[in-house]
Design a protein around this motif. Structure first.
Motif, short mmCIF file in Angstrom:
data_model
loop_
_atom_site.label_atom_id
_atom_site.label_comp_id
_atom_site.label_asym_id
_atom_site.label_seq_id
_atom_site.Cartn_x
_atom_site.Cartn_y
_atom_site.Cartn_z
N THR A 289 11.54 1.08 6.26
CA THR A 289 11.16 1.10 4.84
C THR A 289 11.37 2.48 4.24
O THR A 289 11.89 2.61 3.12
CB THR A 289 9.67 0.70 4.69
OG1 THR A 289 9.50 -0.62 5.19
CG2 THR A 289 9.26 0.73 3.23
N GLN A 290 11.01 3.51 4.98
CA GLN A 290 11.17 4.87 4.47
C GLN A 290 12.64 5.27 4.37
O GLN A 290 13.05 5.92 3.41
CB GLN A 290 10.42 5.86 5.37
CG GLN A 290 10.36 7.28 4.83
CD GLN A 290 9.55 8.21 5.71
OE1 GLN A 290 8.99 7.82 6.73
NE2 GLN A 290 9.47 9.48 5.32
N PHE A 291 13.44 4.86 5.34
CA PHE A 291 14.86 5.18 5.32
C PHE A 291 15.53 4.56 4.10
O PHE A 291 16.27 5.22 3.36
CB PHE A 291 15.52 4.68 6.60
CG PHE A 291 17.01 4.90 6.66
CD1 PHE A 291 17.53 6.13 7.01
CD2 PHE A 291 17.88 3.86 6.36
CE1 PHE A 291 18.91 6.34 7.06
CE2 PHE A 291 19.25 4.07 6.40
CZ PHE A 291 19.77 5.30 6.75
N ILE A 292 15.27 3.27 3.88
CA ILE A 292 15.86 2.59 2.72
C ILE A 292 15.36 3.21 1.42
O ILE A 292 16.13 3.42 0.48
CB ILE A 292 15.55 1.08 2.78
CG1 ILE A 292 16.31 0.43 3.94
CG2 ILE A 292 15.90 0.39 1.46
CD1 ILE A 292 16.00 -1.03 4.15
N GLY A 293 14.07 3.51 1.36
CA GLY A 293 13.50 4.11 0.16
C GLY A 293 14.14 5.45 -0.18
O GLY A 293 14.42 5.73 -1.35
N ARG A 294 14.40 6.26 0.84
CA ARG A 294 15.03 7.56 0.59
C ARG A 294 16.44 7.40 0.04
O ARG A 294 16.88 8.16 -0.83
CB ARG A 294 15.06 8.40 1.88
CG ARG A 294 13.71 8.95 2.30
CD ARG A 294 13.86 10.02 3.36
NE ARG A 294 12.57 10.48 3.85
CZ ARG A 294 12.40 11.52 4.67
NH1 ARG A 294 13.46 12.20 5.09
NH2 ARG A 294 11.20 11.87 5.07
N LEU A 295 17.18 6.42 0.54
CA LEU A 295 18.54 6.19 0.04
C LEU A 295 18.52 5.68 -1.40
O LEU A 295 19.31 6.12 -2.24
CB LEU A 295 19.27 5.20 0.94
CG LEU A 295 19.69 5.69 2.32
CD1 LEU A 295 20.42 4.59 3.07
CD2 LEU A 295 20.57 6.92 2.25
N LEU A 296 17.62 4.74 -1.68
CA LEU A 296 17.55 4.15 -3.02
C LEU A 296 17.16 5.19 -4.07
O LEU A 296 17.56 5.08 -5.24
CB LEU A 296 16.56 3.00 -3.04
CG LEU A 296 16.87 1.79 -2.15
CD1 LEU A 296 15.79 0.73 -2.31
CD2 LEU A 296 18.24 1.21 -2.48
N ALA A 297 16.40 6.19 -3.66
CA ALA A 297 15.91 7.21 -4.61
C ALA A 297 17.05 7.98 -5.26
O ALA A 297 16.89 8.54 -6.35
CB ALA A 297 14.97 8.18 -3.90
N HIS A 298 18.22 7.99 -4.62
CA HIS A 298 19.33 8.81 -5.11
C HIS A 298 20.35 8.01 -5.91
O HIS A 298 21.38 8.57 -6.32
CB HIS A 298 20.00 9.52 -3.94
CG HIS A 298 19.03 10.29 -3.09
ND1 HIS A 298 18.35 11.38 -3.57
CD2 HIS A 298 18.61 10.10 -1.82
CE1 HIS A 298 17.55 11.85 -2.61
NE2 HIS A 298 17.69 11.09 -1.55
N ILE A 299 20.10 6.74 -6.15
CA ILE A 299 20.99 5.96 -7.01
C ILE A 299 20.69 6.34 -8.46
O ILE A 299 19.55 6.21 -8.91
CB ILE A 299 20.79 4.45 -6.80
CG1 ILE A 299 21.20 4.06 -5.37
CG2 ILE A 299 21.60 3.64 -7.81
CD1 ILE A 299 20.97 2.59 -5.04
#
Length: 348
Positions: A289-299
């Motif tokens: 969950t944290q890994f995906i969240g970190r990636l999505l934050a930069h879109i």
């Protein structure tokens, strides 16, 4: 995981929808549609059921089918092509002079958090980097110079870290239109100028919204960082090709390269990164969950421009023709890329 499936596609195909429902409340609402659209396009990238191009070998008549690309800002393959094409358009606009690359950073804490919640203010952060440089150039007697600014939001470990990569001419025109090179950059002045220009963005917001808490934090920030905010620059760049290549790599891609992902389970992702001053690999394992969240934050938001041009490189200076430099032979097709890499178009 299927060996033919790339790590990021595997992660998002199997975990995105459930994860997004659990974490979307942590993101500003004006980002929700952009995140959903970019990830959806990325997951459909190369799917031939949505359209394709067929390439036929003239020697053996073998037919090769390539699914349409998604052109999402979240797709590493499409991002590479987009960056190269963007660099092609840059070739007629760069001055054949020395350039320098600088990174303008913000301290951890409320400064970075502010730009996460108010994403469109990042465009003001790009202007702040240019304005801080403009102040330094003006003190050196230079009236106009060229700057290309890239808004960059992630650190090597995928944390939210808004900062600015700026490549600018190491000199500019005086008021009499004579070119003048900089002798040196007064970094103590530049750091304080950058601090003021970036904090002014938050201060104006606090004033309009009468946010006393933000105003107090800004005052404390000036006292804590009395030498200004961090600005780092590399050596001068003389190769025009390298300038375009460097800028292009940050244009449209996910926050992590696929080869850095070393292990995936149903609950976690393991990857490595390197610090700027060391070749040693640092391995980090994050919950899924944290890994995906970190990636999505930069879109970025829809239609938000991550690259900004100022001064001699802005659109209003388009009639001022610099010396033309040929960076590439020209835009090439998918088939030409395959031949360029493998020296053949087919197994025959």
């Amino acid at each position: 995981m299927n060996k033919n499936t790339k790590p990021l596609k595997y992660i998002f195909e199997n975990h995105f929808h459930q994860t997004w429902n659990n974490i979307k409340h942590k993101f500003p609402k004006n980002l929700h549609s952009s995140i959903w659209n970019n990830v959806s396009k990325f997951l459909d990238c190369g799917d031939i059921s949505r359209g394709y191009t067929a390439f036929k070998c003239n020697q053996c008549s073998h037919m090769h089918i390539v699914g349409f690309s998604c052109k999402s800002r979240f797709c590493s393959s499409c991002g590479k092509i987009y960056a190269e094409n963007w660099a092609l358009n840059l070739k007629e606009q760069l001055f054949d002079v020395q350039h320098i690359h600088a990174v303008f950073s913000l301290p951890t804490g409320f400064c970075r958090d502010f730009f996460f919640s108010h994403r469109f203010k990042l465009q003001d952060l790009a202007k702040a980097a240019y304005q801080s440089l403009k102040y330094v150039f003006k003190k050196s007697g230079i009236h106009s110079f060229g700057a290309i600014v890239n808004i960059h939001t992630f650190s090597r470990n995928l944390d939210w870290n808004p900062h600015i990569h700026c490549i600018f001419t190491y000199g500019g025109y005086k008021k009499n239109d004579q070119w003048k090179e900089l002798k040196s950059i007064p970094y103590p002045v530049l750091k304080k100028s950058w601090q003021k220009c970036s904090l002014d963005i938050i201060a104006n917001f606090a004033k309009i919204n009468n946010n006393i808490n933000l105003k107090n934090k800004i005052s404390l920030c000036y006292r804590k960082y009395n030498d200004g905010f961090y600005v780092k620059s590399d050596k001068k760049i003389n190769n025009i090709f390298e300038i375009a290549k460097y800028i292009g790599r940050y244009l449209a891609r996910p926050a992590i390269a696929e080869y850095r992902i070393t292990d995936i389970t149903d609950s976690s992702v393991r990857f490595w990164y390197q610090k700027p001053d060391s070749p040693k690999k640092i391995f980090l394992t994050l919950p899924m969950t944290q890994f995906i969240g970190r990636l999505l934050a930069h879109i970025p938001p829809k239609n938000f421009k991550m690259i900004r041009r100022f001064g001699l490189y802005s659109r209003r200076y388009k009639n001022k023709k610099p010396k033309k430099i040929k960076l590439f032979k020209g835009k090439i097709s998918w088939a030409e890329r395959i031949f360029k890499t493998f020296k053949t178009n087919c197994k025959c």
